[in-house]
Design a protein around this motif. Structure first.
Motif, short mmCIF file in Angstrom:
data_model
loop_
_atom_site.label_atom_id
_atom_site.label_comp_id
_atom_site.label_asym_id
_atom_site.label_seq_id
_atom_site.Cartn_x
_atom_site.Cartn_y
_atom_site.Cartn_z
N ASN A 124 0.85 -1.19 0.00
CA ASN A 124 0.00 0.00 0.00
C ASN A 124 0.89 1.24 0.00
O ASN A 124 1.46 1.60 1.03
CB ASN A 124 -0.90 -0.03 1.23
CG ASN A 124 -2.15 0.80 1.05
OD1 ASN A 124 -2.63 0.97 -0.06
ND2 ASN A 124 -2.69 1.31 2.14
N ASN A 125 1.02 1.90 -1.16
CA ASN A 125 2.04 2.94 -1.31
C ASN A 125 1.51 4.18 -2.02
O ASN A 125 0.46 4.15 -2.66
CB ASN A 125 3.23 2.37 -2.08
CG ASN A 125 3.90 1.24 -1.34
OD1 ASN A 125 4.48 1.43 -0.29
ND2 ASN A 125 3.79 0.03 -1.87
N SER A 126 2.29 5.26 -1.92
CA SER A 126 1.95 6.50 -2.59
C SER A 126 2.26 6.39 -4.08
O SER A 126 3.11 5.61 -4.50
CB SER A 126 2.75 7.66 -1.98
OG SER A 126 2.38 8.88 -2.54
N ASN A 127 1.56 7.19 -4.89
CA ASN A 127 1.78 7.10 -6.33
C ASN A 127 2.83 8.09 -6.80
O ASN A 127 3.13 9.08 -6.13
CB ASN A 127 0.47 7.28 -7.10
CG ASN A 127 -0.12 8.67 -6.97
OD1 ASN A 127 0.52 9.58 -6.47
ND2 ASN A 127 -1.34 8.83 -7.40
N PRO A 128 3.43 7.84 -7.98
CA PRO A 128 4.49 8.72 -8.48
C PRO A 128 4.00 10.12 -8.81
O PRO A 128 4.79 11.08 -8.77
CB PRO A 128 5.01 7.99 -9.73
CG PRO A 128 3.91 7.06 -10.12
CD PRO A 128 3.23 6.67 -8.85
N VAL A 129 2.71 10.27 -9.15
CA VAL A 129 2.18 11.60 -9.47
C VAL A 129 2.32 12.52 -8.26
O VAL A 129 2.78 13.67 -8.37
CB VAL A 129 0.71 11.51 -9.91
CG1 VAL A 129 0.11 12.90 -10.11
CG2 VAL A 129 0.58 10.69 -11.18
N PHE A 130 1.94 12.04 -7.08
CA PHE A 130 2.04 12.85 -5.87
C PHE A 130 3.49 13.12 -5.50
O PHE A 130 3.87 14.27 -5.21
CB PHE A 130 1.33 12.14 -4.71
CG PHE A 130 1.43 12.87 -3.40
CD1 PHE A 130 0.64 13.97 -3.15
CD2 PHE A 130 2.33 12.47 -2.43
CE1 PHE A 130 0.73 14.67 -1.95
CE2 PHE A 130 2.44 13.14 -1.23
CZ PHE A 130 1.63 14.25 -0.98
N LEU A 131 4.33 12.09 -5.54
CA LEU A 131 5.72 12.24 -5.11
C LEU A 131 6.52 13.10 -6.08
O LEU A 131 7.34 13.92 -5.64
CB LEU A 131 6.37 10.86 -4.98
CG LEU A 131 5.81 9.98 -3.86
CD1 LEU A 131 6.37 8.57 -3.95
CD2 LEU A 131 6.10 10.57 -2.49
N ILE A 132 6.32 12.93 -7.39
CA ILE A 132 7.12 13.65 -8.37
C ILE A 132 6.56 15.04 -8.64
O ILE A 132 7.29 16.04 -8.61
CB ILE A 132 7.21 12.85 -9.69
CG1 ILE A 132 7.94 11.52 -9.44
CG2 ILE A 132 7.93 13.65 -10.76
CD1 ILE A 132 7.93 10.58 -10.63
#
Length: 303
Positions: A124-132
């Motif tokens: 269960n992890n954060s997506n690359p859109v939010f992180l990048i």
């Protein structure tokens, strides 16, 4: 809930209700900000992913992927190959898609209860859109910083899976052969859209509630505001971070933890199954600590 805990909870809730009544005008504005955040960021970044991932699971993506990834999942995480679909979709789609996929694999019989619990610790992890985009570009003004945050996030998730591969006790030694019969494309599509819309309603409700509850925390001095808000709700963390080393470490750690809001979203996903929330809490706590620890040396070079 035990009687003593119920009484304490009721007292706390009465205090919260009095606060809501005393500060109704300000809290109304905070709720409006949260709903704007949901409409402008949360729904556009999550709903398409939730729909497509739900459709993939219904059409047998995990079963198709199983023989190709069994050679990695079994020795590394003591999981069958189909579990890789929850890990991959969780890393691409974001919270709470990994947990949702794991729960659906368990419901379909592809995973035992112990295997699903073990998978829930790191899928269960954060997506690359939010992180990048949101953290990397929005806070640190750099796509490279966002990419490193995502890579740190992936590394911490995989390390958590390796460290917790002994979590739970398996109830079978050899996975049974899975007889999967894919539904019609139209039926799967309608079901995926309907269930994803219901899931988004739950996600937005928790984001709004915790955004409002975190309102007093945003006035704390120094990095304490970002730390305490990050513990509760992730989307409202961005304006509180500074473009420095401490901000980078806090961003990595809070993204790995996910926040109480994410845990509540996950609990809503797991409701109706016999899967406990405890593995998710343990996994996110470990992942948050690992993400922050990995971010410390990287921040010395990156910022």
């Amino acid at each position: 809930m035990k009687k003593g805990y119920r009484a304490d909870a009721c007292l706390v809730l009465c205090g919260v209700l009095l606060w809501f009544l005393a500060d109704a005008a300000r809290l109304r504005l905070e709720a409006l900000k949260a709903l704007t955040l949901c409409a402008g960021t949360v729904i556009p970044s999550l709903f398409p992913f939730m729909t497509v991932t739900a459709l993939l699971v219904r059409l047998g993506f995990g079963q198709w992927l199983a023989p190709h990834t069994a050679g990695l999942m079994a020795p590394l995480f003591r999981l069958p190959g189909c579990a890789s679909s929850a890990l991959l979709l969780g890393l691409v789609g974001g919270y709470p898609i990994g947990a949702r996929t794991a729960a659906e694999l368990y419901a379909s019989g592809a995973l035992t209860c112990a295997e699903a619990e073990r998978l829930l610790t790191f899928c269960n992890n954060s997506n690359p859109v939010f992180l990048i985009s949101v953290l990397g570009v929005g806070v640190f003004g750099s796509v490279r910083a966002g990419l490193w945050l995502w890579l740190l996030h992936i590394a911490a998730a995989l390390l958590t899976g390796l460290l917790l591969q002994g979590h739970g006790t398996d109830r079978r030694s050899v996975p049974p052969a899975i007889s999967f019969q894919a539904p019609s494309l139209s039926g799967a599509f309608v079901s995926a859209v309907r269930d994803s819309a219901s899931g988004m309603l739950s996600v937005c409700a928790f984001v709004t509630l915790f955004y409002v509850l975190a309102a007093p925390l945003r006035g704390l001095p120094g990095p304490w505001a970002a730390l305490t808000v990050g513990v509760t709700e992730l989307f409202s963390l961005t304006p509180l971070l500074h473009c420095d080393r401490m901000g980078f470490v806090l961003a990595a750690g809070c993204a790995g933890w996910g926040g109480l809001s994410v845990l509540c979203q996950t609990a809503a996903i797991l409701d109706g199954t016999d899967l406990p929330l405890r593995p998710c809490v343990l996994g996110k706590l470990m992942q948050g600590l690992l993400s922050a620890a990995l971010a410390v040396p990287l921040s010395l070079w990156l910022l």
